[in-house]
Design an enzyme around this catalytic site. Structure first.
Site, short mmCIF file in Angstrom:
data_model
loop_
_atom_site.label_atom_id
_atom_site.label_comp_id
_atom_site.label_asym_id
_atom_site.label_seq_id
_atom_site.Cartn_x
_atom_site.Cartn_y
_atom_site.Cartn_z
N GLY A 15 -23.55 -26.97 -4.94
CA GLY A 15 -24.49 -25.86 -4.92
C GLY A 15 -25.61 -26.00 -3.90
CB SER A 21 -30.17 -25.52 -2.49
OG SER A 21 -29.61 -24.52 -1.69
CG ASP A 66 -14.47 -20.34 -4.15
OD1 ASP A 66 -15.09 -20.26 -5.24
OD2 ASP A 66 -13.94 -19.37 -3.60
CB VAL A 67 -16.73 -23.30 -8.79
CG1 VAL A 67 -17.51 -24.51 -8.33
CG2 VAL A 67 -17.59 -22.04 -8.82
CB ALA A 97 -24.94 -12.18 -10.81
CE1 TYR A 158 -34.82 -13.88 -13.36
CE2 TYR A 158 -32.87 -15.25 -13.54
CZ TYR A 158 -34.10 -15.00 -13.00
OH TYR A 158 -34.61 -15.87 -12.08
CE LYS A 165 -28.58 -19.88 -14.57
NZ LYS A 165 -27.80 -20.83 -13.77
CB THR A 196 -33.56 -20.89 -4.15
OG1 THR A 196 -33.20 -20.06 -5.26
CG2 THR A 196 -34.28 -22.12 -4.65
CG LEU A 197 -29.52 -17.60 -0.20
CD1 LEU A 197 -30.36 -17.07 0.94
CD2 LEU A 197 -28.33 -18.40 0.34
#
Ligand code: NAP
Length: 258
Positions: A15, A21, A66-67, A97, A158, A165, A196-197
């Site tokens: 990640g 990050s 790539d997960v 997302a 969110y 989460k 972060t990004l």
């Protein structure tokens, strides 16, 4: 005197997108503690930037993963098996997302957006852990994933990431229960907002930073270095009795009623 010495231990950190990050801050603290590192990046687009970062931590392996692709996860396992033989630390700092699913009404979340967010941001912890298990159980290991308070509170914008989460934190507890006998610990670190990004994809994120700093007992936002230090603790032997836990690194924000 207690100290954290991870010399000779292998740490897989997933990640890292860029220098902002949270996974990068964790990688840096693991490096300072002497761990051998493998960083993974999600696609060719990010390779050059992550390679530049990896080069600042000598001896660091850099692999694509790539997960959402089992073969991609398995090829990381095969490579680490031949390079290290075992993995003692796993950092899961992966989440995604679609922008439109963070902007519209949560009630109208489309099936594909829900499935994608849950797959990348929560199922990946289960699947990566399972596929890495032969390496993790060799010497025992500690796994840390990154979560956010939207798992248990309603947070504007969110949306589906809050759902992901919640599943992620439940998965931490269930994995901790199942893998404890193999001496594999699994914990979540719940970070306060850090720019972060991924965070910039949340509408109103700048206002959120301001509001957190005002309300948190420490009267400021946290830094990514603080995430790096807390993760290092969870990944080290100092946390040998801790598993299935969600540790808040949020300046105390979550304890406030208003
Ligand atoms: P980030 O730098 O954007 O990291 C997110 C990472 O997930 C990126 O490297 C991204 O790669 C990766 N990713 C997305 N889809 C992937 C896939 N299919 N396979 C592999 N990797 C994939 O943002 P971050 O804030 O550090 O996020 C790290 C974790 O911290 C996330 O779980 C996030 O929810 C959590 N967190 C963040 C905050 C915060 O305020 N920043 C607070 C609490 C928790 P690409 O860029 O290529 O998609």
């Amino acid at each position: 005197m207690y100290s954290i010495d991870l010399s000779g231990k292998g740490a897989l950190v997933m990640g890292v997108a860029n220098h902002r990050s949270l996974s990068w801050a964790i990688a840096q603290s693991l490096h300072k503690a002497g761990a051998k590192l493998c960083l993974t990046y999600a696609g060719e687009r990010l390779k050059a930037g992550v390679a530049e970062l990896a080069a600042t931590l000598p001896g660091t392996l850099l692999l694509e993963c790539d997960v959402t692709n089992d073969a991609s996860i398995d090829s990381v396992r095969t490579r680490l098996e031949s390079e290290w033989g075992a993995v003692e630390a796993l950092v899961h700092g992966v989440a995604f997302a679609r922008k439109e699913d963070l902007e519209g009404a949560f009630v109208a979340t489309p099936r594909e957006g829900f499935q994608l967010a849950l797959e990348v941001s929560a199922y990946s912890l289960i699947n990566v852990t399972n596929r890495m298990l032969p390496l993790l159980e060799k010497n025992g290991a500690s796994i840390v994933t990154l979560t956010y308070l939207a798992s248990e509170r309603a947070v504007p914008s969110y949306n589906v990431m809050g759902s992901a989460k919640a599943v992620l934190e439940q998965s931490v507890r269930q994995l901790a229960y199942e893998l404890g006998p193999k001496n594999v610990r699994v914990n979540a670190l719940s970070a306060g907002p850090v720019s972060t990004l991924a965070a910039r994809g949340i509408r109103g994120f700048t206002d959120m930073l301001k509001m957190h700093a005002e309300k948190a007992p420490l009267k400021r936002n946290i830094t990514k270095e603080e995430v790096g230090k807390a993760a290092l603790f969870l990944l080290s032997d100092l946390a040998s009795g801790i598993t299935g836990e969600t540790l808040y690194v949020d300046g105390g924000y979550h304890v406030m009623a208003w």
